[in-house]
Write an enzyme that holds these catalytic residues in place. Structure first.
Site, PDB file in Angstrom:
ATOM      1  CB  CYS A   1      -0.919   0.113   1.323  1.00  0.00           C
ATOM      2  SG  CYS A   1      -0.338   0.382   2.696  1.00  0.00           S
ATOM      3  CB  ILE A   2       0.141   4.824   0.837  1.00  0.00           C
ATOM      4  CG1 ILE A   2      -0.622   4.530   2.070  1.00  0.00           C
ATOM      5  CG2 ILE A   2      -0.952   4.523  -0.565  1.00  0.00           C
ATOM      6  CD1 ILE A   2      -0.979   5.911   2.551  1.00  0.00           C
TER       7      ILE A   2
END
Length: 541
Positions: A483-484
């Site tokens: 994810c980020i």
């Protein structure tokens, strides 16, 4: 179950990633096509209707509008792509096929039953006897999707198609068929099945969506009628779910669907707090922006609270480690202010003292959102990239509350975190005991060979090799994604995975989260995208 839910939250980041750019395009485009803004900035002689700059900003606004108009399609495509284990391109294509099939079937059945945009508008329902509120709620069930008159299923429809398509794709992308049907085997089977499945879902939802849509409309009223308590509860749940990666499941529906309320702006019904905010930003008739958008409190946390906590962590570090701690915190806090990535700083104290996160940071976050709403602040986002476009239309917004809220929370977090870290001897960065292992590693004279070896160990491919080996090798990895700020990995045998301490000391990780028996999240911060890319190239996934 937790692992599957995390995978869904991770897949939702694929379409969400484009919202940031869309909001910036919409913000700048709307600002510099608004006559009042242009006049206030004394740019009327340079930017006027028909001029090249005006045309350019109009196109920019249209580019942003593409994102928010087609979010359901992006979710269908993005979630199909994100949850596919192999042949992700075919999965994304199949998601689009299923999405369009579902809405086209719904549109066809609506037409056969005499329903159209004219006979389902709020004005029409008022003419036949409905009160204004009831008429708007009844009309909110219908919309146009890609030119098709259909039900307003918003991102729920796209998310559903994405989940169903990815499920089918992961089971059928390598299916074998008789030789006479071999052309349709494997990946070509998936869009065919998606077409059929989407059509069947269209038939089913034609009957079941009106009551579902009605419930959602009522539930949105409940959210709005809950007042400041609802705001506090939402913020607390959102922040509490951050460590397990499920906060997107809470924030996204509020921001982009009817659960965040509906409002008529410039003659168009808009649902979801973010969509409402962007529509208000683009509409010249709108004189003010949404206050209860569940966003403005983030600036108080990002610009005031967490920097205050960061200063407390720095001052509580041992003197000889202060320089290293500053080198750790400054890039993290800078990335948070500029781009809104908070996980690295929050995980800094989450892993050493979970109670500090859940019993102090989480409720204070809820309080920040409540006070921001009470102050009437109306601004979108919690970072410079989000706020900058909004500032170009100052007549519409109110951010005076930040003048006292941001300094207040900086002081609260600094004083409280410094007191608690020292009082309970919390092992934040720079406070770790100097054991023999640390002494052996840190107190020594290095040779030229040591320096060269250190330089050679930092390139992405070397780190990627080490990360894969730390997971027990490629053969032990079942699923690998990111994810980020985190690597998200599922393994076959957790016994082969390196210890948490090894990840932090040898592989540059900021923390490790275990999800179930076989799931891992390795925290790297903003650079995780590049690290994951190197790993995926080695894993060929």
């Amino acid at each position: 179950m937790k692992q599957q839910m995390q995978m869904v939250g991770q897949a939702m980041l694929v379409p969400i990633s484009i919202i940031t750019i869309g909001s910036m395009l919409m913000g700048f485009g709307s600002a510099f096509t608004n006559k009042e803004v242009i006049a206030a900035l004394h740019l009327s002689s340079f930017i006027y209707e028909g001029s090249l700059p005006f045309i350019g900003f109009t196109i920019m606004k249209a580019m942003g509008d593409v994102v928010f108009t087609n979010l359901p399609l992006f979710f269908a495509c993005g979630v199909s792509f994100g949850l596919a284990k192999k042949e992700k391109g075919w999965a994304a294509f199949s998601g689009v096929v299923g999405f369009m099939a579902m809405h086209y079937v719904i549109s066809t059945i609506l037409g056969l039953n005499g329903l159209s945009p004219q006979t389902t508008s709020a004005g029409y329902f008022q003419q036949v006897g409905f009160e204004q509120v009831s008429a708007v709620q009844k009309a909110s069930i219908y919309t146009n999707e890609l030119g098709m008159f259909t039900y307003r299923m918003s991102i729920f429809g796209g998310l559903l198609i994405g989940l169903v398509t990815s499920y089918l794709h992961n089971r059928l992308y390598n299916v074998k068929l008789p030789i006479v049907l071999s052309f349709f085997a494997g990946t070509r089977t998936v869009p065919i099945v998606a077409l059929l499945t989407g059509s069947m879902l269209g038939i089913v939802f034609y009957f079941i969506w009106p009551p579902i849509g009605g419930v959602l409309a009522q539930f949105s009223k409940l959210i709005w009628n809950s007042g400041l308590f609802g705001t506090f509860l939402w913020a607390v749940v959102d922040k509490s779910l951050l460590p397990i990666g499920l906060h997107h499941l809470v924030t996204t529906p509020i921001r982009l669907t009817e659960l965040g309320g509906s409002m008529e702006i410039c003659g168009k019904l808009v649902s979801g707090t973010t969509n409402i905010y962007m529509a208000q930003l683009a509409c010249e008739e709108t004189t003010e922006l949404l206050v209860r958008g569940f966003q403005s409190g983030r600036s108080v946390i990002h610009f005031g609270a967490l920097p205050g906590a960061g200063l407390a962590i720095y001052q509580c570090a041992k003197y000889k480690h202060k320089k290293a701690v500053a080198g750790l915190l400054i890039p993290v806090l800078t990335a948070m202010v500029l781009f809104g990535v908070t996980e690295p700083i929050e995980y800094t104290f989450l892993f050493v003292a979970p109670w500090l996160f859940y019993l102090v940071h989480v409720p204070l976050t809820g309080l920040a959102f409540v006070l921001t709403e009470m102050a009437g602040v109306s601004i979108y986002g919690g970072s410079i990239k989000d706020i900058l476009p909004v500032l170009l239309q100052p007549s519409k917004l109110n951010c005076w509350g930040y003048l006292w809220l941001i300094p207040l929370f900086f002081c609260i977090y600094y004083v409280l975190f410094r007191f608690l870290i020292l009082k309970f001897n919390v092992m934040t960065p720079g406070r770790e005991p100097d054991d023999e292992e640390n002494t052996a590693e840190e107190i020594k004279l290095y040779t030229k060979a040591d320096y060269k070896n250190k330089q050679q160990s930092t390139p992405g491919d070397m780190l990627a090799h080490q990360i894969i080996e730390a997971f027990g090798g490629a053969e032990n990895i079942v699923a690998f994604d990111n994810c980020i700020s985190r690597l998200r990995v599922e393994v076959k045998d957790p016994e082969k995975v390196a210890a948490d301490n090894y990840w932090k000391k040898k592989l540059q990780a900021k923390g490790v989260v275990r999800v179930g028996d076989k799931g891992y999240q390795i925290i790297y911060g903003a650079e995780v995208v590049m690290i994951a890319g190197d790993c995926k190239e080695l894993l060929d996934c």
